[in-house]
Motif scaffolding. Structure first.
Motif, PDB file in Angstrom:
ATOM      1  N   LYS A  59       0.940  -0.906  -0.044  1.00  0.00           N
ATOM      2  CA  LYS A  59       0.046  -0.053  -0.024  1.00  0.00           C
ATOM      3  C   LYS A  59       0.778   1.152   0.180  1.00  0.00           C
ATOM      4  CE  LYS A  59      -3.813   2.217   0.422  1.00  0.00           C
ATOM      5  NZ  LYS A  59      -4.870   2.129  -0.365  1.00  0.00           N
ATOM      6  N   THR A  60       0.707   2.174  -0.781  1.00  0.00           N
ATOM      7  CA  THR A  60       1.498   3.289  -1.180  1.00  0.00           C
ATOM      8  C   THR A  60       0.668   4.843  -1.080  1.00  0.00           C
ATOM      9  OG1 THR A  60       2.870   1.910  -2.563  1.00  0.00           O
ATOM     10  CG2 THR A  60       3.239   4.349  -2.851  1.00  0.00           C
ATOM     11  N   ARG A  61       1.338   5.575  -0.536  1.00  0.00           N
ATOM     12  CA  ARG A  61       0.781   7.034  -0.432  1.00  0.00           C
ATOM     13  C   ARG A  61       1.640   7.814  -1.115  1.00  0.00           C
ATOM     14  NH1 ARG A  61      -0.793   6.658   5.849  1.00  0.00           N
ATOM     15  NH2 ARG A  61      -2.610   4.866   5.704  1.00  0.00           N
ATOM     16  N   VAL A  62       1.203   9.077  -1.774  1.00  0.00           N
ATOM     17  CA  VAL A  62       2.267   9.898  -2.355  1.00  0.00           C
ATOM     18  C   VAL A  62       1.458  11.478  -1.802  1.00  0.00           C
ATOM     19  CG1 VAL A  62       3.414  11.064  -4.457  1.00  0.00           C
ATOM     20  CG2 VAL A  62       3.152   8.550  -4.043  1.00  0.00           C
ATOM     21  N   ALA A  63       2.249  12.171  -0.999  1.00  0.00           N
ATOM     22  CA  ALA A  63       1.599  13.528  -0.706  1.00  0.00           C
ATOM     23  C   ALA A  63       1.535  14.614  -1.783  1.00  0.00           C
ATOM     24  CB  ALA A  63       2.269  14.299   0.413  1.00  0.00           C
ATOM     25  N   SER A  64       2.611  14.793  -2.733  1.00  0.00           N
ATOM     26  CA  SER A  64       2.362  15.685  -3.932  1.00  0.00           C
ATOM     27  C   SER A  64       3.521  15.334  -4.743  1.00  0.00           C
ATOM     28  CB  SER A  64       2.583  17.181  -3.157  1.00  0.00           C
ATOM     29  OG  SER A  64       3.886  17.272  -2.701  1.00  0.00           O
ATOM     30  N   ALA A  65       3.514  15.837  -6.041  1.00  0.00           N
ATOM     31  CA  ALA A  65       4.429  15.800  -7.037  1.00  0.00           C
ATOM     32  C   ALA A  65       4.678  17.186  -7.716  1.00  0.00           C
ATOM     33  CB  ALA A  65       3.882  14.779  -7.978  1.00  0.00           C
ATOM     34  N   SER A  66       5.698  17.162  -8.555  1.00  0.00           N
ATOM     35  CA  SER A  66       5.973  18.622  -9.223  1.00  0.00           C
ATOM     36  C   SER A  66       7.220  18.322  -9.982  1.00  0.00           C
ATOM     37  CB  SER A  66       6.654  19.573  -7.978  1.00  0.00           C
ATOM     38  OG  SER A  66       7.493  19.431  -7.354  1.00  0.00           O
ATOM     39  N   LEU A  75       8.747  13.854  -6.332  1.00  0.00           N
ATOM     40  CA  LEU A  75       7.795  13.367  -5.187  1.00  0.00           C
ATOM     41  C   LEU A  75       7.819  13.596  -3.894  1.00  0.00           C
ATOM     42  CD1 LEU A  75       7.350   9.733  -7.166  1.00  0.00           C
ATOM     43  CD2 LEU A  75       5.894  11.750  -7.515  1.00  0.00           C
ATOM     44  N   HIS A  76       6.959  13.998  -3.263  1.00  0.00           N
ATOM     45  CA  HIS A  76       7.132  14.204  -1.873  1.00  0.00           C
ATOM     46  C   HIS A  76       6.155  13.445  -1.003  1.00  0.00           C
ATOM     47  CE1 HIS A  76       9.132  17.997  -3.431  1.00  0.00           C
ATOM     48  NE2 HIS A  76       7.997  18.026  -4.242  1.00  0.00           N
ATOM     49  N   GLY A  77       6.574  13.153   0.215  1.00  0.00           N
ATOM     50  CA  GLY A  77       5.953  12.360   1.186  1.00  0.00           C
ATOM     51  C   GLY A  77       5.358  11.025   0.456  1.00  0.00           C
ATOM     52  N   ILE A  78       6.396  10.253   0.180  1.00  0.00           N
ATOM     53  CA  ILE A  78       6.013   8.908  -0.281  1.00  0.00           C
ATOM     54  C   ILE A  78       6.236   7.975   1.022  1.00  0.00           C
ATOM     55  CG2 ILE A  78       6.992   7.113  -1.754  1.00  0.00           C
ATOM     56  CD1 ILE A  78       8.562   9.380  -3.300  1.00  0.00           C
TER      57      ILE A  78
END
Length: 453
Positions: A59-66, A75-78
């Protein structure tokens, strides 16, 4: 007056051309801002997380990308969560990265080649449960693994062949693999990285490196670098601090140059290699040259020291396939002194051979030999946590009974095993259970103790 009108028309025309010339940069900036705003919405983040989840099964979560033309993609907050069965016991994610930044080679991407100049990881954290490694080992190991072959007492001697009438043909040299064309070195930059090996049975990490900073060369031309490691701990005990291991890259091998370390005034050398190939083949070697072993505290009021002590260890396998892991540990000692339950003994020689095969760790032979007292034993630990061990003390019956009573005061009449001569008897200990709950039988027909961790 008529001559001024055309001049005004020319000026208005030049302004139109200026606006047309500025249109592409303005549209590019607008598209860049719009794309980054879209990356902040849930759908792109969910799509990226799903791609990672399909590759890892976690299970994966990604907070934000730019992204930006000068900084690449970020990728931020992986977060990669622990497997569902371990998530309640180990709340920390299996992997967490504050920021992952990829700097691509844009010129290669425009030509259809995915080339990366560098990968930067800001505060990556790995928390690996021991139970997960055990599960991977069991699920992939064969049902009936072949037992490891016992170590040979002497190396085999090659048979001597009679001289041939004519010399054998010389084998042709293997063709040399052409070196890859020169290209800039690719790097992985680590900032405040950490690694922990944990267990649901222990609140203290079994192995921990709280801070690693440095750069790893992983592609392109040969290069060298060094890491900065704050400390290394085992079961909460700090063994090393302020390490600076040196690395060398030569496609496709990343090597750890020999690193000199010390544990309790004993110096040893550690070296290793990892191949950036399928499965990540890895090889580690450690050597403790012959030296004096300082006093080491043992259970039951014991103390151990040796005039000559040496250790050779090796580990190899595919890093991403625990069932392939193999290890060997050989220890030798001469003129060793030991205190056992207040009884001092000097051993002429001693040694132990431990092997890791197919997820099974076994000390196949351990012994300390002297005319007065001998200690023999073997231990096996399976990947699912089950353990078994057998130990034997051999000495004169009176001395042996005295040692056993001091080690186990509640055991009033030790059950000794008679041997072929009345001058010698044996006291056998058998341990069984799992690493969370062990039982110890005192003597061949003796009582069973419950050992709680």
């Amino acid at each position: 007056m008529e001559s001024e009108a055309p001049i005004g028309e020319k000026r208005r025309g030049s302004r139109h051309w200026k606006w047309l010339a500025l249109a592409p940069p303005i549209l590019t900036v607008f598209a860049f801002m719009l794309s980054n705003l879209l990356l902040l919405t849930p759908w792109p983040r969910g799509w990226i997380a799903a791609k990672i989840e399909r590759q890892t099964g976690l299970k994966t979560r990604v907070a934000s990308a730019s992204w930006s033309p000068w900084g690449g993609a970020s990728l931020h907050g992986i977060e990669l969560l622990q497997p569902a069965t371990l998530r309640a016991a180990i709340p920390s994610p299996l992997a967490r990265i504050d920021t992952l930044q990829v700097a691509p080679v844009w010129r290669a991407w425009l030509r259809g080649r995915l080339e990366v100049r560098s990968i930067s990881l800001d505060t990556p954290q790995l928390v690996i449960p021991l139970e997960l490694l055990s599960h991977l080992t069991q699920s992939s190991a064969p049902q009936t693994p072949a037992p490891p072959a016992p170590p040979a007492a002497q190396p085999p001697v090659a048979a001597v062949q009679p001289p041939a009438a004519t010399p054998p043909p010389v084998a042709a040299a293997p063709p040399q693999v052409p070196a890859p064309p020169p290209q800039p070195t690719g790097w992985i930059h680590l900032k405040n990285a950490s690694f922990s090996l944990v267990s649901v049975r222990s609140k203290t990490p079994l192995f921990e490196i709280p801070k690693i900073t440095g750069s790893l060369p992983i592609a392109g031309d040969p290069a060298q670098s060094a890491l900065k490691i704050q400390s290394v701990s085992f079961s909460g005990n700090t063994l090393f601090t302020n390490l600076s291991p040196a690395l060398e890259w030569k496609h496709p091998i990343l090597s750890l140059k020999p690193l000199e370390l010390k544990i309790h005034d004993c110096g040893f050398i550690l070296a290793g290699k990892i191949g950036l190939l399928t499965g990540l083949p890895i090889q580690l070697e450690a050597k403790l040259p012959q030296q004096t072993l300082p006093p080491v505290t043992l259970p039951f009021d014991g103390l151990l020291e040796s005039e000559t002590f040496a250790v050779n260890a090796a580990f190899r396998g595919l890093l991403l396939a625990p069932p392939s892991w193999q290890g060997d540990l050989v220890m030798e000692s001469l003129a060793t002194s030991m205190r056992i339950a207040g009884h001092d003994v000097k051993f002429d020689r001693g040694g132990a051979v431990t092997v890791l095969r197919g997820g099974q760790l076994s000390c196949v032979d351990a012994r300390m030999i002297s005319d007065e007292l001998s200690l023999l034993g073997n231990v096996t630990l399976l990947g699912d946590g089950r353990a078994a061990a057998a130990f034997r003390l051999v000495a004169a019956p009176a001395n042996l009974e005295s040692i056993v009573k001091k080690a186990f005061p509640t055991l009033h009449s030790p059950s000794l095993t008679p041997l072929g001569t009345p001058q010698r008897s044996a006291f056998d200990l058998a341990a069984f259970g799992n690493i969370n709950q062990l039982f110890l039988q005192l003597g061949r027909d003796g009582p069973i103790m419950n050992l709680k961790n």
